[in-house]
Design a protein around this motif. Structure first.
Motif, PDB file in Angstrom:
ATOM      1  N   ALA A 192       3.399   2.632   7.865  1.00 14.46           N
ATOM      2  CA  ALA A 192       2.563   3.279   6.856  1.00 14.46           C
ATOM      3  C   ALA A 192       1.200   3.546   7.442  1.00 14.46           C
ATOM      4  O   ALA A 192       0.892   3.125   8.551  1.00 14.46           O
ATOM      5  CB  ALA A 192       2.437   2.388   5.631  1.00 14.46           C
ATOM      6  N   GLY A 193       0.389   4.243   6.671  1.00 15.53           N
ATOM      7  CA  GLY A 193      -0.975   4.497   7.091  1.00 15.53           C
ATOM      8  C   GLY A 193      -1.194   5.967   7.366  1.00 15.53           C
ATOM      9  O   GLY A 193      -0.306   6.794   7.163  1.00 15.53           O
ATOM     10  N   SER A 194      -2.375   6.289   7.854  1.00 16.19           N
ATOM     11  CA  SER A 194      -2.656   7.677   8.161  1.00 16.19           C
ATOM     12  C   SER A 194      -3.477   7.721   9.441  1.00 16.19           C
ATOM     13  O   SER A 194      -3.880   6.699   9.960  1.00 16.19           O
ATOM     14  CB  SER A 194      -3.436   8.333   7.021  1.00 16.19           C
ATOM     15  OG  SER A 194      -4.770   7.898   7.045  1.00 16.19           O
ATOM     16  N   GLY A 195      -3.719   8.924   9.911  1.00 18.82           N
ATOM     17  CA  GLY A 195      -4.503   9.068  11.125  1.00 18.82           C
ATOM     18  C   GLY A 195      -3.685   9.755  12.195  1.00 18.82           C
ATOM     19  O   GLY A 195      -3.717  10.970  12.320  1.00 18.82           O
ATOM     20  N   SER A 196      -2.886   8.984  12.929  1.00 13.45           N
ATOM     21  CA  SER A 196      -2.149   9.576  14.044  1.00 13.45           C
ATOM     22  C   SER A 196      -0.994  10.442  13.539  1.00 13.45           C
ATOM     23  O   SER A 196      -0.551  10.321  12.403  1.00 13.45           O
ATOM     24  CB  SER A 196      -1.605   8.480  14.944  1.00 13.45           C
ATOM     25  OG  SER A 196      -0.592   7.781  14.268  1.00 13.45           O
TER      26      SER A 196
ATOM     27  N   VAL B 282       4.093   5.366  -1.286  1.00 13.39           N
ATOM     28  CA  VAL B 282       5.072   4.666  -0.468  1.00 13.39           C
ATOM     29  C   VAL B 282       4.524   4.409   0.938  1.00 13.39           C
ATOM     30  O   VAL B 282       4.757   3.368   1.530  1.00 13.39           O
ATOM     31  CB  VAL B 282       6.377   5.488  -0.382  1.00 13.39           C
ATOM     32  CG1 VAL B 282       7.384   4.817   0.522  1.00 13.39           C
ATOM     33  CG2 VAL B 282       6.956   5.712  -1.764  1.00 13.39           C
ATOM     34  N   PHE B 283       3.752   5.365   1.446  1.00 12.27           N
ATOM     35  CA  PHE B 283       3.283   5.243   2.819  1.00 12.27           C
ATOM     36  C   PHE B 283       1.826   4.792   2.916  1.00 12.27           C
ATOM     37  O   PHE B 283       1.238   4.847   3.983  1.00 12.27           O
ATOM     38  CB  PHE B 283       3.455   6.585   3.548  1.00 12.27           C
ATOM     39  CG  PHE B 283       4.896   6.959   3.742  1.00 12.27           C
ATOM     40  CD1 PHE B 283       5.623   6.429   4.796  1.00 12.27           C
ATOM     41  CD2 PHE B 283       5.536   7.795   2.855  1.00 12.27           C
ATOM     42  CE1 PHE B 283       6.947   6.753   4.968  1.00 12.27           C
ATOM     43  CE2 PHE B 283       6.865   8.127   3.013  1.00 12.27           C
ATOM     44  CZ  PHE B 283       7.576   7.602   4.076  1.00 12.27           C
ATOM     45  N   ALA B 284       1.271   4.342   1.806  1.00  7.98           N
ATOM     46  CA  ALA B 284      -0.118   3.882   1.784  1.00  7.98           C
ATOM     47  C   ALA B 284      -1.044   4.869   2.467  1.00  7.98           C
ATOM     48  O   ALA B 284      -1.889   4.508   3.266  1.00  7.98           O
ATOM     49  CB  ALA B 284      -0.245   2.496   2.422  1.00  7.98           C
ATOM     50  N   ARG B 285      -0.848   6.142   2.169  1.00  6.39           N
ATOM     51  CA  ARG B 285      -1.724   7.173   2.730  1.00  6.39           C
ATOM     52  C   ARG B 285      -2.809   7.498   1.723  1.00  6.39           C
ATOM     53  O   ARG B 285      -2.517   7.817   0.582  1.00  6.39           O
ATOM     54  CB  ARG B 285      -0.931   8.441   3.044  1.00  6.39           C
ATOM     55  CG  ARG B 285      -0.070   8.323   4.267  1.00  6.39           C
ATOM     56  CD  ARG B 285       0.789   9.550   4.422  1.00  6.39           C
ATOM     57  NE  ARG B 285       0.078  10.673   5.035  1.00  6.39           N
ATOM     58  CZ  ARG B 285      -0.144  10.774   6.335  1.00  6.39           C
ATOM     59  NH1 ARG B 285       0.245   9.826   7.129  1.00  6.39           N
ATOM     60  NH2 ARG B 285      -0.772  11.828   6.828  1.00  6.39           N
ATOM     61  N   PRO B 286      -4.061   7.419   2.127  1.00  7.21           N
ATOM     62  CA  PRO B 286      -5.144   7.663   1.181  1.00  7.21           C
ATOM     63  C   PRO B 286      -5.357   9.148   0.948  1.00  7.21           C
ATOM     64  O   PRO B 286      -6.393   9.689   1.296  1.00  7.21           O
ATOM     65  CB  PRO B 286      -6.356   7.032   1.859  1.00  7.21           C
ATOM     66  CG  PRO B 286      -6.056   7.149   3.313  1.00  7.21           C
ATOM     67  CD  PRO B 286      -4.567   7.102   3.478  1.00  7.21           C
TER      68      PRO B 286
ATOM     69  N   ALA C  26      -1.216  -0.645  -1.477  1.00  6.24           N
ATOM     70  CA  ALA C  26      -0.908  -1.021  -2.863  1.00  6.24           C
ATOM     71  C   ALA C  26       0.486  -1.625  -2.984  1.00  6.24           C
ATOM     72  O   ALA C  26       0.736  -2.471  -3.829  1.00  6.24           O
ATOM     73  CB  ALA C  26      -1.038   0.200  -3.771  1.00  6.24           C
ATOM     74  N   ASP C  27       1.381  -1.195  -2.130  1.00  4.03           N
ATOM     75  CA  ASP C  27       2.780  -1.565  -2.291  1.00  4.03           C
ATOM     76  C   ASP C  27       3.095  -2.835  -1.511  1.00  4.03           C
ATOM     77  O   ASP C  27       2.790  -2.943  -0.326  1.00  4.03           O
ATOM     78  CB  ASP C  27       3.639  -0.398  -1.782  1.00  4.03           C
ATOM     79  CG  ASP C  27       5.089  -0.610  -2.067  1.00  4.03           C
ATOM     80  OD1 ASP C  27       5.470  -0.523  -3.245  1.00  4.03           O
ATOM     81  OD2 ASP C  27       5.847  -0.906  -1.122  1.00  4.03           O
TER      82      ASP C  27
END
Lengths: 327, 523, 289
Positions: free
Chosen positions: A183-187, A270-274, B237-238
């Motif tokens: 998860a996350g964002s950036g790359s 789901v992917f914890a992307r802001p 959050a999850d």
């Protein structure tokens, strides 16, 4: 738009001008509707908008200040004029949750959404075309089993809710195989799974359309003729099959691209992307109206722009589209 | 705004703005702590102003890194030096001698007057700081003065409050002068006195805090070498995603709830650190309605509910059942009081209802006058099973519960109306003292958070006595009498003590409501 | 929402190429059987198992699938199989209601624009096209923001958000049929408008519309579920498949069956309805098969 390069005659320049004008008017109409709807939104909800924005236990001073800021005591038209003025200067007010300006929220969060959406568009376009063409060529001579498998798989992928698809993809590629980040964002790597979760369903849908179009094209007389001339496979493909399939498929791809932006609302959690989608969903949940208004107008604008570009591209590639609009 | 702010903290069960502060533990000699520690937080940080935040756990964790208070709490509940190195307190106030060389994250030196101003800001009712009464008591502050030559700050109170020190551990975190002058900028750009400063942020996703070189207020036995250079807070959050990130090594510490816990519990190299709440989560009863106004009915409800089963239903068995108000990590905890409470006794509840005339007709009980009896319970969409258990348990003694499914905001709006009878609510906050309940169980609605509209004269008489007590014995005697007065009337029904579960990859720490930044130790 | 794409495609194409097939194809029979079963479930499951599906067994929470609980139990020890079966009614009703709104709004608008001539027609068409390009979930969120979260907000939102698809499709079909030679001939011959509509237009657009409507059912089902996922749809104790799926996805790593079961129900219902759409279309317009 450097349209003139593709234009050969004066009649066609006129046609282009009319086409662009019609499309532009349409885009403007949608934006106007959006502005009106978002303006009405806060006022349609029962109760005092200021109270709504500040919460039940807001103190009277803050309420008065907010009313003043929203201009709620002013005449209806003045309020609307102020609102439109704000929209035009990209000023949607401040979030009552964080106190940040909505335009800053948009600037901070636009990339995670855009990145995944762009990648998803590539996936839909390339994947959908290739799979569809392949399936069309393969199932040209009746192959009930292949055909049923293709319909079955694309049908199931098409109906899977994106968040379930997303969770399955994470389980497979991130947790089990550990090929991609969780998860996350950036790359870019972090955008691959969200893009798949977003794009697989529309890709499956596009593949179905492409297959049908391919079958239609393959059944045309000129294809039969071209084949009977024993043209090499690759030229058959690039000169005859691809252009004729692309024509009707492009507008659909444009429409799909626009809907991908909406899909991000569901997938980002789901992917914890802001991203903007998650921000919008939360804004609706807690009733952070400045955020909802700003994001809806912004996302709406992006959608309108995407459709516009897709329409123009389709018109460049397939003049029939342009003629159909102008007629 | 004050009440909204507090109420949000109240229903969301976080209230952790006020939650336990940094404690100092000697850092073991083992291996060294990793350079970067990445911590998962469930909700985004709302604002960086400790006097404004509605107190989500993410913000609480950030405040522990960014802002110091005069004093801190150690894991065993002891008050230890923070910005103040020594103090002299009475129930009516105290004088604090500050450390030398305190600086702000912007590099400016901090004087005693600056610190007094920051405390004054909290004390000023006009600023509506959510935790003011925890520090200054219910009488408020009389004066806050500074002596820059002696390097001291003196607080004087209007009414006795022997919990002032406890309150100071997490309310009245010291904000730098520039931040006080411009609260709007402070909301997005922190300016504090704590060991870390914010060096990078991706709003909504991650916040990076870097250890300050000029920081001096380390607890005894801790030096800069014992601290991670960087602490990263990542918004996830999850729970499944947090667990995945922990497993894949992207998070050092995950804060998990529910089934995700089972996935990482007992995994090789993963340490579990439990952080127990101060105070309980329990059933609030609206005394202004016919249902909640009836003491017999309240007692029957308390008899019928079983904390053990509630814990399983609402928290998957991961909290601790509670029958009394004060939890074992709080001052004045008494095991006997908890044991004396009868809970989960359906027969006793039914018998009481029979006796008081709530007759059964068919499967359903009616009021003594024969009119139908329906209990309205608010059900929060965020944890619907809480209310579903209560409904099920009460239906077994013939009481009809109608659930009102509400979003968080709707519940907030409904809480101060007569539109509800029951709701489960966290009565917990950041001080380990029984005084944490006072605001939520007594006082007129305009000045308190007494959403249950409890009017318990015995309790209200005992509170000032407890807050003014000079000895620990007298204080606890008063607080425990006060507790029994509430329980006897079943004014609220304690159910569980929430346990927040942290899972850490290769390190340990102590946590009370949030992770203590001074306590990281390599595994 | 990406799910809206299949209706979008149907709408944009406005025509279908269909392989030959008789009424009683295996898929046709299967879809009818599944649909009938689902409808029976929707009618009888709440009557039969409502009580049992709410029965809590706190000592047995998150139980894995067993002979006693085929799909396991949830966080309150309730049987997930029974909850899923009972939820059939609410799920189908919500999807049907959203679909009704979408079809009623969309087809009316489509007919008005499609039968209008000249500038109005092209202006209306432009507006519908623009609306169509707008992501349904965004529109739905705006509507939920106004109406408030909950089941009624959900079906209203989905209904309105999906209506442009049906409007576009109706428009395209109507326009193409009105331009056929025999309709033009009829018009020249002075056949009244109403008669042209009932005699020529309605029968010729009915089959394609039916296909889209039935395909739309699955989309509505998934869309309502998506709102539940965002916490804006149905709320406990009311239970629909979307909510069960959301609960299941939360714990998918420890109890995959609890997520798979509602997902299968949603997919099954959606696909069965889509296939049924083909059957109905063939029944309406046998000439095309």
């Amino acid at each position: 738009m450097t349209t003139t390069t593709t234009v050969r005659a004066r009649g066609s320049t006129m046609q282009w001008a009319r086409f662009l004008l019609i499309r532009l008017v349409r885009a403007v109409v949608v934006m106007v509707v959006l502005v009106v709807v978002t303006f009405a939104m806060v006022r349609l909800v029962p109760g005092d908008p200021a109270q709504r924005i500040l919460g039940m236990n807001a103190d009277p001073v803050a309420l008065a200040a907010t009313r003043e800021r929203l201009g709620l005591d002013a005449a209806w038209l003045t309020q609307f004029a102020d609102y439109v003025n704000g929209v035009l200067t990209f000023d949607f007010g401040t979030s009552f949750q964080t106190g940040e300006t909505v335009s800053k929220i948009i600037a901070d969060r636009v990339w995670p959404t855009l990145q995944a959406a762009l990648l998803a568009i590539v996936l839909v376009a390339v994947g959908g075309l290739l799979v569809g063409l392949w399936a069309g060529v393969v199932t040209e001579r009746r192959r009930p089993v292949t055909e049923a498998t293709f319909s079955g798989i694309t049908g199931v992928i098409g109906i899977l809710p994106p968040y379930l698809l997303g969770t399955l993809l994470v389980w497979l590629f991130a947790v089990q195989l550990q090929w991609l980040p969780v998860a996350g964002s950036g790359s870019l790597a972090k955008a691959i799974l969200p893009a798949m979760a977003l794009g697989l369903a529309p890709m499956a849908m596009l593949a179905r359309v492409v297959r049908v179009e391919t079958l239609t094209v393959l059944g045309q007389d000129y294809m039969r003729l071209a084949r009977s001339k024993h043209l090499p496979g690759i030229r058959l493909f690039t000169d005859h099959l691809l252009p004729n399939v692309l024509g009707p498929v492009l507008p659909i791809l444009g429409a799909l691209s626009a809907t991908l932006i909406g899909g991000s609302v569901v997938i980002e959690r789901v992917f914890a992307r802001p991203g903007l989608g998650e921000e919008l969903a939360q804004g609706v949940q807690v009733g952070d109206f400045p955020v909802v208004q700003g994001l809806v107008i912004f996302l709406g604008g992006v959608v309108v722009l995407t459709s516009f570009i897709a329409d123009v591209l389709a018109a460049i590639i397939d003049p029939r589209v342009r003629r159909a609009v102008v007629r | 705004m004050k009440r909204r702010v507090l109420t949000i903290a109240a229903i969301s069960g976080t209230a952790l703005l006020l939650a336990g502060c940094g404690d100092d533990t000697d850092t073991a000699d083992g291996g060294s702590v990793p350079e970067t520690v990445a911590i998962g937080i469930r909700a985004d940080i709302d604002v960086f102003d400790p006097n404004k935040s509605i107190g989500d756990i993410g913000a609480a964790q950030a405040f522990a890194l960014l802002y110091d208070g005069l004093v801190r709490t150690s894991p065993d509940g002891e008050i230890t030096p923070g910005l103040a190195e020594s103090w002299d307190v009475t129930p009516l106030g105290g004088t604090f001698t500050l450390r030398e060389g305190i600086t702000c994250s912007d590099g400016t030196a901090l004087t005693a007057s600056d610190i007094a101003k920051s405390i004054e800001y909290v004390a000023d009712p006009a600023n509506g700081s959510p935790g003011a009464s925890r520090v200054f008591g219910f009488g408020g502050a009389k004066s806050i003065t500074a002596d820059d030559t002696a390097n001291t700050v003196t607080i004087e109170l209007n009414a006795p409050n022997n919990d002032m020190l406890a309150g100071l551990t997490n309310v009245a975190r010291i904000v730098c002068p520039a931040g006080l002058e411009d609260p709007e900028a402070l909301a997005t750009t922190p300016l504090g006195t704590g060991p870390y400063e914010l060096t990078a942020q991706q709003r909504g996703e991650s916040y990076t805090f870097t250890l300050r070189d000029d920081y001096v207020a380390y607890p005894e036995g801790v030096t800069a070498e014992d601290m991670p250079r960087e602490v990263q807070l990542r918004v996830v959050a999850d729970d499944s995603t947090q667990a995945n990130l922990l497993t894949s090594g992207e998070l050092t510490i995950a804060n998990l709830q529910g089934q995700a816990v089972e996935r990482v519990q007992g995994q090789e190299g993963i340490n579990e650190i439990d952080s127990e709440a101060w105070g309980v989560t329990g059933l609030a009863i609206n005394h202004d309605t016919p249902v909640g106004g009836n003491a017999d009915l309240r007692r029957a409800i308390a008899l019928a509910l079983d904390p053990e089963l509630y814990n399983k239903a609402a928290y998957g068995g991961q909290a601790k059942p509670a029958s009394a108000l004060y939890t074992s990590n709080m001052a004045c905890y008494s095991e006997e009081i908890g044991e004396a409470q009868v809970r989960g006794d359906l027969d006793a509840a039914a018998a009481l209802l029979d006796e008081k005339g709530f007759a059964l007709s068919g499967d359903v009980r009616t009021n003594p006058d024969g009119s139908p009896l329906t209990i309205r319970m608010m059900q929060l969409a965020t944890n619907p099973t809480e209310a579903e258990y209560v409904k099920d348990a009460l239906s077994q003694v013939g009481l009809t519960v109608e659930l009102q499914s509400l979003s968080y905001n709707e519940a907030l709006e409904n809480l101060y109306t007569d539109g509800w009878d029951l709701i489960t609510i966290p009565y917990q906050s950041g001080i380990a003292s029984p005084s944490l309940y006072v605001l939520q169980v007594s006082g007129p609605l305009e000045e308190s958070l007494n959403f249950g509209r409890i009017q318990n004269a015995a309790y209200e008489a005992l509170v000032p006595e407890a807050l003014a007590a000079e000895t620990e014995e007298a204080r606890c005697a008063a607080w425990n009498d006060a507790q029994e007065a509430l329980l006897a009337e079943a004014d609220l029904v304690p159910l569980v003590q929430v346990v927040s579960q942290y899972f850490a990859d290769g390190l340990t720490f102590s946590a009370a409501g949030k992770i203590d930044p001074f306590s990281f130790k390599a595994d | 929402m990406t799910q809206t794409t299949s209706i979008a495609l149907a709408a944009l194409r406005g025509r279908r190429s269909r392989r030959k097939g008789s009424f009683a194809t295996p898929t046709g029979i299967l879809s009818i059987v599944v649909t009938v079963l689902l409808v029976l479930l929707a009618i009888f499951a709440p009557v039969l198992w409502q009580e049992a599906s709410l029965e809590q067994d706190v000592s047995n929470i998150f139980a894995p699938p067993s002979t006693e609980h085929w799909v396991g139990t949830d966080e309150l020890g309730r049987d997930i199989l029974l909850r899923g079966l009972v939820a059939t009614r609410l799920s189908l009703v919500l999807a049907a209601l959203s679909l009704c709104i979408a079809v009623a709004l969309g087809v009316t608008l489509g007919l008005v624009v499609g039968l209008a001539r000249g500038r109005w027609s092209s202006f209306g068409g432009g507006v519908v096209d623009a609306w169509l390009g707008f992501p349904a979930i965004l529109l739905a969120l705006v509507i939920v923001a106004i109406v408030g979260p909950g089941p009624s907000g959900a079906f209203l939102a989905i209904g309105i958000a999906f209506s442009p698809y049906f409007a576009r499709m109706t428009m395209t079909l109507t326009t193409s049929v009105s331009e056929r030679d025999y309709v033009a001939a009829a018009r020249l011959a002075g056949v009244p408008r109403r008669r042209i509509f009932t005699r020529y237009i309605a029968p010729n657009i009915g089959d394609s519309l039916a296909t889209a409507i039935f395909a739309g059912f699955g989309e509505c089902l998934v869309a309502v579920a998506a709102l539940s996922f965002l916490g804006l749809g149905t709320r406990s104790p009311e239970t629909d498949w979307g909510q069960l799926l959301t609960e299941g996805v939360k714990n998918i790593y420890t109890a995959p069956a609890a997520a798979a079961f509602p997902a299968v129900l949603i997919a099954l219902a959606g696909i069965a309805m889509a296939l049924l759409g083909d059957v109905v279309a063939r029944a309406l317009n046998p000439r095309r098969s």
